[in-house]
Design a protein around this motif. Structure first.
Motif, PDB file in Angstrom:
ATOM      1  N   ALA A   1       5.291   2.628  15.226  1.00  0.00           N
ATOM      2  CA  ALA A   1       6.366   1.715  15.628  1.00  0.00           C
ATOM      3  C   ALA A   1       5.929   0.254  15.590  1.00  0.00           C
ATOM      4  O   ALA A   1       6.700  -0.625  15.199  1.00  0.00           O
ATOM      5  N   GLY A   2       4.696  -0.027  15.999  1.00  0.00           N
ATOM      6  CA  GLY A   2       4.266  -1.418  16.115  1.00  0.00           C
ATOM      7  C   GLY A   2       3.467  -1.946  14.957  1.00  0.00           C
ATOM      8  O   GLY A   2       3.243  -3.155  14.851  1.00  0.00           O
ATOM      9  N   ARG A   3       3.072  -1.074  14.042  1.00  0.00           N
ATOM     10  CA  ARG A   3       2.171  -1.499  12.962  1.00  0.00           C
ATOM     11  C   ARG A   3       2.912  -2.259  11.861  1.00  0.00           C
ATOM     12  O   ARG A   3       2.652  -3.435  11.630  1.00  0.00           O
ATOM     13  N   ASP A   4       3.828  -1.613  11.185  1.00  0.00           N
ATOM     14  CA  ASP A   4       4.497  -2.221  10.028  1.00  0.00           C
ATOM     15  C   ASP A   4       5.541  -3.252  10.436  1.00  0.00           C
ATOM     16  O   ASP A   4       5.700  -4.270   9.757  1.00  0.00           O
ATOM     17  N   THR A   5       6.256  -2.992  11.524  1.00  0.00           N
ATOM     18  CA  THR A   5       7.368  -3.865  11.889  1.00  0.00           C
ATOM     19  C   THR A   5       6.898  -5.291  12.155  1.00  0.00           C
ATOM     20  O   THR A   5       7.452  -6.258  11.622  1.00  0.00           O
ATOM     21  N   SER A   6       5.866  -5.430  12.969  1.00  0.00           N
ATOM     22  CA  SER A   6       5.389  -6.769  13.330  1.00  0.00           C
ATOM     23  C   SER A   6       4.758  -7.479  12.139  1.00  0.00           C
ATOM     24  O   SER A   6       5.018  -8.672  11.902  1.00  0.00           O
ATOM     25  N   SER A   7       3.937  -6.781  11.375  1.00  0.00           N
ATOM     26  CA  SER A   7       3.243  -7.426  10.247  1.00  0.00           C
ATOM     27  C   SER A   7       4.224  -7.851   9.162  1.00  0.00           C
ATOM     28  O   SER A   7       4.087  -8.939   8.583  1.00  0.00           O
ATOM     29  N   VAL A   8       5.211  -7.018   8.871  1.00  0.00           N
ATOM     30  CA  VAL A   8       6.194  -7.367   7.842  1.00  0.00           C
ATOM     31  C   VAL A   8       7.054  -8.549   8.297  1.00  0.00           C
ATOM     32  O   VAL A   8       7.369  -9.453   7.503  1.00  0.00           O
ATOM     33  N   ALA A   9       7.433  -8.555   9.566  1.00  0.00           N
ATOM     34  CA  ALA A   9       8.234  -9.670  10.092  1.00  0.00           C
ATOM     35  C   ALA A   9       7.463 -10.991   9.995  1.00  0.00           C
ATOM     36  O   ALA A   9       8.026 -12.023   9.581  1.00  0.00           O
ATOM     37  N   MET A  10       6.185 -10.972  10.327  1.00  0.00           N
ATOM     38  CA  MET A  10       5.391 -12.204  10.236  1.00  0.00           C
ATOM     39  C   MET A  10       5.153 -12.610   8.786  1.00  0.00           C
ATOM     40  O   MET A  10       5.117 -13.805   8.467  1.00  0.00           O
ATOM     41  N   SER A  11       5.013 -11.644   7.891  1.00  0.00           N
ATOM     42  CA  SER A  11       4.841 -11.959   6.471  1.00  0.00           C
ATOM     43  C   SER A  11       6.078 -12.658   5.926  1.00  0.00           C
ATOM     44  O   SER A  11       5.974 -13.653   5.189  1.00  0.00           O
ATOM     45  N   TRP A  12       7.245 -12.159   6.275  1.00  0.00           N
ATOM     46  CA  TRP A  12       8.484 -12.803   5.852  1.00  0.00           C
ATOM     47  C   TRP A  12       8.607 -14.212   6.455  1.00  0.00           C
ATOM     48  O   TRP A  12       9.101 -15.132   5.796  1.00  0.00           O
ATOM     49  N   PHE A  13       8.165 -14.357   7.680  1.00  0.00           N
ATOM     50  CA  PHE A  13       8.234 -15.669   8.327  1.00  0.00           C
ATOM     51  C   PHE A  13       7.413 -16.707   7.555  1.00  0.00           C
ATOM     52  O   PHE A  13       7.898 -17.812   7.262  1.00  0.00           O
ATOM     53  N   PHE A  14       6.190 -16.353   7.203  1.00  0.00           N
ATOM     54  CA  PHE A  14       5.338 -17.293   6.476  1.00  0.00           C
ATOM     55  C   PHE A  14       5.860 -17.523   5.054  1.00  0.00           C
ATOM     56  O   PHE A  14       5.701 -18.620   4.504  1.00  0.00           O
ATOM     57  N   TRP A  15       6.448 -16.508   4.456  1.00  0.00           N
ATOM     58  CA  TRP A  15       7.035 -16.686   3.121  1.00  0.00           C
ATOM     59  C   TRP A  15       8.212 -17.660   3.178  1.00  0.00           C
ATOM     60  O   TRP A  15       8.336 -18.539   2.311  1.00  0.00           O
ATOM     61  N   LEU A  16       9.060 -17.513   4.183  1.00  0.00           N
ATOM     62  CA  LEU A  16      10.184 -18.445   4.340  1.00  0.00           C
ATOM     63  C   LEU A  16       9.707 -19.855   4.645  1.00  0.00           C
ATOM     64  O   LEU A  16      10.265 -20.844   4.158  1.00  0.00           O
ATOM     65  N   LEU A  17       8.664 -19.942   5.444  1.00  0.00           N
ATOM     66  CA  LEU A  17       8.106 -21.254   5.779  1.00  0.00           C
ATOM     67  C   LEU A  17       7.552 -21.943   4.537  1.00  0.00           C
ATOM     68  O   LEU A  17       7.732 -23.148   4.336  1.00  0.00           O
ATOM     69  N   ASP A  18       6.896 -21.160   3.685  1.00  0.00           N
ATOM     70  CA  ASP A  18       6.353 -21.716   2.445  1.00  0.00           C
ATOM     71  C   ASP A  18       7.469 -22.086   1.469  1.00  0.00           C
ATOM     72  O   ASP A  18       7.311 -23.014   0.668  1.00  0.00           O
ATOM     73  N   SER A  19       8.594 -21.367   1.543  1.00  0.00           N
ATOM     74  CA  SER A  19       9.712 -21.642   0.636  1.00  0.00           C
ATOM     75  C   SER A  19      10.519 -22.853   1.059  1.00  0.00           C
ATOM     76  O   SER A  19      11.328 -23.357   0.278  1.00  0.00           O
TER      77      SER A  19
END
Length: 392
Positions: A364-382
């Motif tokens: 429950a906590g492994r993929d959800t948090s890491s994927v959400a943060m990855s998208w956050f940094f991708w949006l920030l870079d975009s």
């Protein structure tokens, strides 16, 4: 005197047809008749041969035309269903060709476009020979209906339990009714406690400052490119393992070591997801014969079980030798919390049940948090303007 002779009639032979005419040769009318009959029959055979070949050729052309017309009709009919169903629906294959095509490009943009065209919800129809049939929705009203308002009306069901049972066992993601209520209530109480929140916050801050930042600084100093999603996945895996098991696997360290438990968990998750797109009869036969992805799943689950059993055994020894002062400062991980509880019969939970609970919460906590943060940094870079505004 002129010698007289008596003509002797020579018997007919086929070679006579080829003999030049001689004045003394007598012509038999029957021979001419036979020649005419032979010529007529030969011409008829040749003509019949060419006619039959032509008819056969025309028959082939008609079959090809019918097949071509059928293919065009199926293509037009399937493509016209895109307007109502979201994707073309092909005979036998369903929407699988569109899914394969969507995976090749930007899958998230592709599925978002389909959902927008269908007002947030559409039904995916898989091939006839698979179990890949589902409802895809991004409508908040549907999510609230499924997960909150009418949650008891949507149990996992036997199919889901059979598919994920080898990995998740009787954990919260694979439980219904009272079992689900009991696990959720216990976990919810623990998650909302002040001590637990303080403990997890301190643990996460330590991971960030002692592991995440040094790894990022090392990459910057050495001008080395890194996979930010893999880095964040290691961070969340270490964090959630400490929350669930109270154990640190050490995935996020300099050099990014390969941790057997983390690798086994990843492989087991991938093989379990693969079951949903494979006909049940096929993956069950593969499991029985120990082949392919099922062989990989069996080996990975064995490694996960060994890690869990070792942690549970160690924790029980620690709890058995604790003094009263130590018990007041006991761990706040889920494993320790559930070890202090009883089941519906008033008995301690079994080691298998404790393992299932911890594995489910790690998932429950492994993929959800890491994927959400990855998208956050991708949006920030975009959006550099947002990044500059935030830095100011």
């Amino acid at each position: 005197m002129t010698p007289s002779y008596k003509h002797k009639e020579k018997p007919y032979h086929m070679d006579d047809c080829l003999t030049p005419y001689h004045p003394n040769t007598m012509i038999n009318p029957s021979i001419n008749y036979n020649l005419t009959s032979l010529s007529s029959s030969s011409s008829g055979a040749v003509a019949g041969y060419f006619i039959s070949r032509r008819l056969f050729f025309l028959k082939d052309i008609q079959i090809l035309e019918l097949l071509l017309a059928l293919v065009v009709f199926i293509a037009i009919h399937s493509l016209r269903q895109k307007k109502h169903c979201g994707l073309p629906v092909w005979p036998v294959l369903g929407m699988l060709p569109s899914l394969v095509s969507g995976i090749q490009c930007n899958m998230y943009e592709w599925i978002s476009d389909v959902l927008c065209d269908q007002n947030g919800t559409f039904r995916f129809k898989g091939p006839w020979f698979s179990s890949l049939n589902c409802v895809v929705t991004a409508d908040p009203r549907n999510l609230e209906h499924l997960l909150k308002t009418r949650f008891p009306n949507y149990p996992k069901g036997q199919y889901f339990r059979d598919t994920v049972g080898d990995l998740l066992g009787g954990g919260i993601f694979n439980a219904d009714d009272e079992k689900w209520q009991r696990q959720r209530k216990t976990a919810s109480i623990e998650f909302h406690s002040t001590k637990f929140r303080q403990s997890t916050t301190e643990s996460l801050l330590e991971l960030v400052h002692s592991r995440l930042l040094p790894v990022l600084e090392n990459a910057v100093n050495n001008s080395v490119s890194i996979d930010i999603q893999d880095i964040l996945l290691r961070l969340t895996f270490d964090n959630v393992c400490m929350i669930a098991f109270g154990a640190d696997p050490g995935c996020l360290r300099p050099g990014l070591p390969d941790i057997p438990f983390a690798r086994a968990f990843e492989d087991a998750t991938e093989a379990t997801v693969l079951r949903f797109v494979t006909p049940a009869c096929i993956w069950k036969a593969m499991r029985f014969l120990d082949l392919g992805s099922e062989k990989k799943l069996k080996r990975s689950i064995k490694d996960v079980d060994e890690f869990a059993e070792d942690v549970i055994r160690t924790r029980k020894k620690e709890l058995s030798i604790q003094s009263e002062d130590d018990k007041k400062k006991q761990r706040l991980d889920l494993l320790t919390v559930f070890m202090g509880l009883k089941d519906e019969n008033g008995k301690p939970f079994s080691d298998r049940f404790l393992r299932d609970i911890c594995v489910n919460f790690i998932l429950a906590g492994r993929d959800t948090s890491s994927v959400a943060m990855s998208w956050f940094f991708w949006l920030l870079d975009s959006h550099p303007a947002v990044e500059e505004k935030d830095s100011c």
